[in-house]
Design a protein around this motif. Structure first.
Motif, PDB file in Angstrom:
ATOM      1  N   LYS A  13     -15.907  61.229  44.546  1.00 41.01           N
ATOM      2  CA  LYS A  13     -14.832  61.535  43.591  1.00 41.01           C
ATOM      3  C   LYS A  13     -14.244  62.921  43.897  1.00 41.01           C
ATOM      4  CE  LYS A  13     -13.715  61.946  38.670  1.00 41.01           C
ATOM      5  NZ  LYS A  13     -12.476  61.204  38.662  1.00 41.01           N
ATOM      6  N   TYR A  40     -10.547  50.493  28.468  1.00 36.07           N
ATOM      7  CA  TYR A  40     -11.225  51.114  29.600  1.00 36.07           C
ATOM      8  C   TYR A  40     -10.526  51.008  30.952  1.00 36.07           C
ATOM      9  CZ  TYR A  40     -14.728  51.458  26.084  1.00 36.07           C
ATOM     10  OH  TYR A  40     -15.377  51.740  24.934  1.00 36.07           O
ATOM     11  N   GLU A  87     -13.176  53.121  42.023  1.00 33.24           N
ATOM     12  CA  GLU A  87     -12.062  54.026  42.307  1.00 33.24           C
ATOM     13  C   GLU A  87     -10.693  53.401  42.094  1.00 33.24           C
ATOM     14  OE1 GLU A  87     -10.844  55.823  46.255  1.00 33.24           O
ATOM     15  OE2 GLU A  87     -12.052  54.148  46.966  1.00 33.24           O
ATOM     16  N   SER A  88     -10.542  52.128  42.393  1.00 33.02           N
ATOM     17  CA  SER A  88      -9.234  51.487  42.224  1.00 33.02           C
ATOM     18  C   SER A  88      -9.129  50.679  40.929  1.00 33.02           C
ATOM     19  CB  SER A  88      -8.960  50.574  43.425  1.00 33.02           C
ATOM     20  OG  SER A  88      -9.917  49.542  43.463  1.00 33.02           O
ATOM     21  N   ARG A  89     -10.189  50.670  40.127  1.00 35.24           N
ATOM     22  CA  ARG A  89     -10.189  49.831  38.934  1.00 35.24           C
ATOM     23  C   ARG A  89     -10.240  50.599  37.612  1.00 35.24           C
ATOM     24  NH1 ARG A  89     -13.267  47.122  42.793  1.00 35.24           N
ATOM     25  NH2 ARG A  89     -12.769  44.923  43.070  1.00 35.24           N
ATOM     26  N   ILE A  90     -11.094  51.611  37.552  1.00 37.89           N
ATOM     27  CA  ILE A  90     -11.330  52.310  36.296  1.00 37.89           C
ATOM     28  C   ILE A  90     -11.323  53.814  36.543  1.00 37.89           C
ATOM     29  CG2 ILE A  90     -12.982  52.710  34.414  1.00 37.89           C
ATOM     30  CD1 ILE A  90     -14.035  49.868  34.898  1.00 37.89           C
ATOM     31  N   GLU A  91     -10.525  54.512  35.772  1.00 40.65           N
ATOM     32  CA  GLU A  91     -10.457  55.970  35.875  1.00 40.65           C
ATOM     33  C   GLU A  91     -11.610  56.579  35.076  1.00 40.65           C
ATOM     34  OE1 GLU A  91      -9.303  59.540  37.170  1.00 40.65           O
ATOM     35  OE2 GLU A  91      -8.294  57.676  37.744  1.00 40.65           O
ATOM     36  N   LEU A  92     -12.348  57.460  35.722  1.00 40.90           N
ATOM     37  CA  LEU A  92     -13.440  58.163  35.050  1.00 40.90           C
ATOM     38  C   LEU A  92     -13.160  59.656  35.051  1.00 40.90           C
ATOM     39  CD1 LEU A  92     -16.577  56.417  36.624  1.00 40.90           C
ATOM     40  CD2 LEU A  92     -15.621  56.040  34.361  1.00 40.90           C
ATOM     41  N   ASN A  93     -13.310  60.281  33.888  1.00 38.80           N
ATOM     42  CA  ASN A  93     -13.216  61.739  33.860  1.00 38.80           C
ATOM     43  C   ASN A  93     -14.588  62.309  34.242  1.00 38.80           C
ATOM     44  OD1 ASN A  93     -14.889  61.986  31.482  1.00 38.80           O
ATOM     45  ND2 ASN A  93     -13.100  61.514  30.217  1.00 38.80           N
ATOM     46  N   TRP A  94     -14.658  63.623  34.371  1.00 42.05           N
ATOM     47  CA  TRP A  94     -15.899  64.236  34.833  1.00 42.05           C
ATOM     48  C   TRP A  94     -17.044  64.073  33.836  1.00 42.05           C
ATOM     49  CZ3 TRP A  94     -16.748  64.837  39.657  1.00 42.05           C
ATOM     50  CH2 TRP A  94     -15.696  65.135  40.534  1.00 42.05           C
ATOM     51  N   LYS A 154     -12.138  62.719  47.054  1.00 40.11           N
ATOM     52  CA  LYS A 154     -10.856  62.053  46.756  1.00 40.11           C
ATOM     53  C   LYS A 154      -9.890  63.026  46.074  1.00 40.11           C
ATOM     54  CE  LYS A 154      -8.625  58.084  46.389  1.00 40.11           C
ATOM     55  NZ  LYS A 154      -8.244  57.256  47.489  1.00 40.11           N
ATOM     56  N   MET A 155     -10.405  63.839  45.156  1.00 38.87           N
ATOM     57  CA  MET A 155      -9.548  64.818  44.479  1.00 38.87           C
ATOM     58  C   MET A 155      -9.036  65.874  45.451  1.00 38.87           C
ATOM     59  SD  MET A 155     -11.246  65.374  40.744  1.00 38.87           S
ATOM     60  CE  MET A 155      -9.848  66.338  40.147  1.00 38.87           C
TER      61      MET A 155
END
Length: 188
Positions: free
Chosen positions: A43, A187, A16-23, A46-47
C-alpha cells in the motif's frame, strides 16, 4: 485469543482494485492478522508511485522489510496518530468492514480453496461454510462485546448448520450473495 484468521490472509492484489482502505483499517487488519505485513508495504509503495506528495513516513514504510512487524506497526501508529485514541469507539465499524472483506474474499475465491483444508493438527475444515464459520468466529466474541453485523446474522447462523437444516448449497450461496449486496454500498 489467537485469531483464526491468521490462517487466511487477504492479499493486497485482491483488495487494491476493489475496496479502499484507510490507514486505520489497514492497521486493524494487520493487528487482527487478516493481512500480512507485505500488504502494508505494498500500500505504501502504491502511494509513493501514484502521489508525489506522499509523506516521508509512508515513503519510509515502502522500503521496510516484511519481517519487521514491530517497526511496521510503530510506523502505522504514527501515521494514524490521534485515530488511535478513538480506537475503542471505532472497533465495531472496523470489524464490520473486515467481516465484509473476508466474506467478499471468500465469495470471490470460493473455488480456490480445496477441501478438506487442514488448518492445524486439531482442525480440518470440510467446506467453504465451515471456513467462514471458523474465521468469522473471531468476530463473534461475547467477551469483546462484538457480534457479526445484522445483515450477515441469518447467513452466518445458517452457514454453521446448513447441512443439518437441509438447505442446499446453492441457496446458501444465494444468501451469501444477498448479504454481500446489502453491505456493498457501505464498503465499496
Amino acid at each position: 485469543m489467537v485469531e483464526k484468521s491468521v490462517y487466511i490472509k487477504v492479499p493486497f492484489a485482491f483488495l487494491e482494485s476493489r475496496i479502499e482502505l484507510n490507514w486505520l483499517e489497514v492497521y486493524w487488519g494487520l493487528k487482527k492478522k487478516i493481512i500480512a505485513p507485505e500488504f502494508v508495504i505494498n500500500k505504501a509503495i502504491k502511494m509513493v508511485e501514484t502521489d508525489p506528495n506522499t509523506s516521508d513516513i509512508i515513503c519510509s514504510l515502502a522500503f521496510f522489510n516484511k519481517d519487521n512487524l514491530v517497526e511496521i506497526e510503530r510506523y502505522l501508529e504514527e501515521i494514524i496518530g490521534s485515530q488511535l485514541i478513538n480506537l475503542k469507539e471505532d472497533t465495531k465499524k472496523l470489524n464490520d468492514k473486515w467481516v465484509y472483506i473476508l466474506l467478499y474474499y471468500f465469495y470471490e475465491k470460493q473455488n480456490y480453496f480445496s477441501f478438506p483444508l487442514k488448518i492445524d493438527d486439531d482442525t480440518c475444515i470440510f467446506n467453504i461454510f465451515e471456513l467462514i464459520d471458523y474465521v468469522l468466529s473471531d468476530f463473534n466474541d461475547n467477551e469483546e462485546g462484538y457480534y457479526i453485523p445484522d445483515v450477515f446474522i441469518t447467513f452466518y447462523d445458517y452457514s454453521t448448520k446448513f447441512e443439518i437444516l437441509n438447505i442446499s448449497e446453492d441457496k446458501m450461496i444465494k444468501m451469501w450473495e444477498e448479504s454481500l449486496e446489502a453491505m456493498r454500498n457501505d464498503y465499496l
